[in-house]
Write a protein that holds these residues in place. Sequence first.
Motif, PDB file in Angstrom:
ATOM      1  N   ILE A  13       0.487  52.920 -21.194  1.00 26.58           N
ATOM      2  CA  ILE A  13      -0.107  51.710 -21.744  1.00 26.58           C
ATOM      3  C   ILE A  13       0.441  50.526 -20.962  1.00 26.58           C
ATOM      4  CG2 ILE A  13      -0.372  50.271 -23.818  1.00 26.58           C
ATOM      5  CD1 ILE A  13       0.377  52.815 -25.459  1.00 26.58           C
ATOM      6  N   ARG A  14      -0.429  49.580 -20.648  1.00 20.94           N
ATOM      7  CA  ARG A  14       0.003  48.357 -19.974  1.00 20.94           C
ATOM      8  C   ARG A  14      -0.343  47.148 -20.840  1.00 20.94           C
ATOM      9  NH1 ARG A  14      -1.105  52.179 -17.023  1.00 20.94           N
ATOM     10  NH2 ARG A  14      -3.279  52.105 -17.671  1.00 20.94           N
ATOM     11  N   ILE A  15       0.669  46.310 -21.089  1.00 18.69           N
ATOM     12  CA  ILE A  15       0.472  45.025 -21.750  1.00 18.69           C
ATOM     13  C   ILE A  15       0.838  43.957 -20.733  1.00 18.69           C
ATOM     14  CG2 ILE A  15       1.130  43.534 -23.677  1.00 18.69           C
ATOM     15  CD1 ILE A  15       1.967  46.001 -25.215  1.00 18.69           C
ATOM     16  N   ALA A  16      -0.039  42.978 -20.543  1.00 15.28           N
ATOM     17  CA  ALA A  16       0.180  41.974 -19.504  1.00 15.28           C
ATOM     18  C   ALA A  16       0.464  40.610 -20.108  1.00 15.28           C
ATOM     19  CB  ALA A  16      -1.042  41.880 -18.590  1.00 15.28           C
TER      20      ALA A  16
ATOM     21  N   GLU B  95       5.960  41.962 -28.086  1.00 13.82           N
ATOM     22  CA  GLU B  95       4.765  42.779 -28.323  1.00 13.82           C
ATOM     23  C   GLU B  95       4.978  44.208 -27.823  1.00 13.82           C
ATOM     24  OE1 GLU B  95       1.613  42.166 -29.505  1.00 13.82           O
ATOM     25  OE2 GLU B  95       1.797  40.037 -30.000  1.00 13.82           O
ATOM     26  N   ALA B  96       5.556  44.337 -26.629  1.00 12.72           N
ATOM     27  CA  ALA B  96       5.776  45.669 -26.070  1.00 12.72           C
ATOM     28  C   ALA B  96       6.779  46.455 -26.902  1.00 12.72           C
ATOM     29  CB  ALA B  96       6.252  45.560 -24.624  1.00 12.72           C
ATOM     30  N   MET B  97       7.843  45.804 -27.333  1.00 12.72           N
ATOM     31  CA  MET B  97       8.844  46.494 -28.141  1.00 12.72           C
ATOM     32  C   MET B  97       8.293  46.876 -29.506  1.00 12.72           C
ATOM     33  SD  MET B  97      11.552  47.037 -26.362  1.00 12.72           S
ATOM     34  CE  MET B  97      12.781  47.417 -27.626  1.00 12.72           C
ATOM     35  N   ALA B  98       7.460  46.012 -30.091  1.00 13.94           N
ATOM     36  CA  ALA B  98       6.846  46.345 -31.379  1.00 13.94           C
ATOM     37  C   ALA B  98       5.964  47.578 -31.249  1.00 13.94           C
ATOM     38  CB  ALA B  98       6.050  45.152 -31.902  1.00 13.94           C
ATOM     39  N   MET B  99       5.193  47.646 -30.162  1.00 11.57           N
ATOM     40  CA  MET B  99       4.359  48.824 -29.945  1.00 11.57           C
ATOM     41  C   MET B  99       5.226  50.062 -29.717  1.00 11.57           C
ATOM     42  SD  MET B  99       1.335  49.485 -27.143  1.00 11.57           S
ATOM     43  CE  MET B  99       0.288  48.192 -27.812  1.00 11.57           C
TER      44      MET B  99
END
Length: 266
Positions: free
Chosen positions: A127-130, A197-201
């Motif tokens: 998964i990529r979050i930008a 956001e990334a850590m929450a996911m």
Amino acid sequence: MTDPVLWQQEGHVLRLVMNRPETRNALGSVEELDHFVSLLRRAQADRALRAVVLTGAGQAFAAGGNVKDMREKNGLFGGSPREMRDTYRRTVQTLAQALRNLEVPVIAAVNGPAIGQGCGLACLADIRIAAASAKFAVSFLKLGLVPGDGGAYILPRLIGQARAAQMFFTGEVIDAPTARDWGLVAKVVADDVLLDEAMAMARAIAAQPPDVLRLTKRLLREGERAPYETVLELSAAFQAMAQHTEDHREAIDAFFEKRPGEFAGR
């Protein structure tokens, strides 16, 4: 000298931070690449880990190869063609395989430019979050090079052959909204909340039954290359395995008791 990649663990979630901000996190030396591979092998062996977040220190995710070393024929770019091929196999390609084969889900938190090999590393995540400021390019041709990290295999599977060819052949830089529209990233968020956001996911992923989580990632990987019938056979076998775990029983109990499950990987 500080480590080129930092290991930062919070419970079942590991954050790997590429830590060469002065070079925009270009992992150019053999030693730096070897260090990165050693951390990925450590992560692979750690059954307590359930999710990994990969990001960069400073203003860039990763800028790819060290152009100064290219010019001076040092490090990865030194030696005869045969020696360079062997070095590439042992370093860049070993890193790519170690990241792609990691059994737990990987989230790339792309906090800035992801260029060349840096874009390849992001593509190897599940998964990529930008961040809004993130940019992506596979600009190997601009340096008279081919993508040596397996990007020619990975990128078309993410965004399609035509768009991958466009990126490779032109070397153009695409911004975060375009990357989202093309399916390269799952979502775009403000720079200052990217890591949150990334850590929450990652925590949400880590809350799942860990062994079955690994089986699910394996099915997704096999689905990229195996015939449908093979994936069906694996799915049946993995489902039988999952239904005989204690975590499956805990999940069923939690469902009926309307509470979060507490999974131990058994």
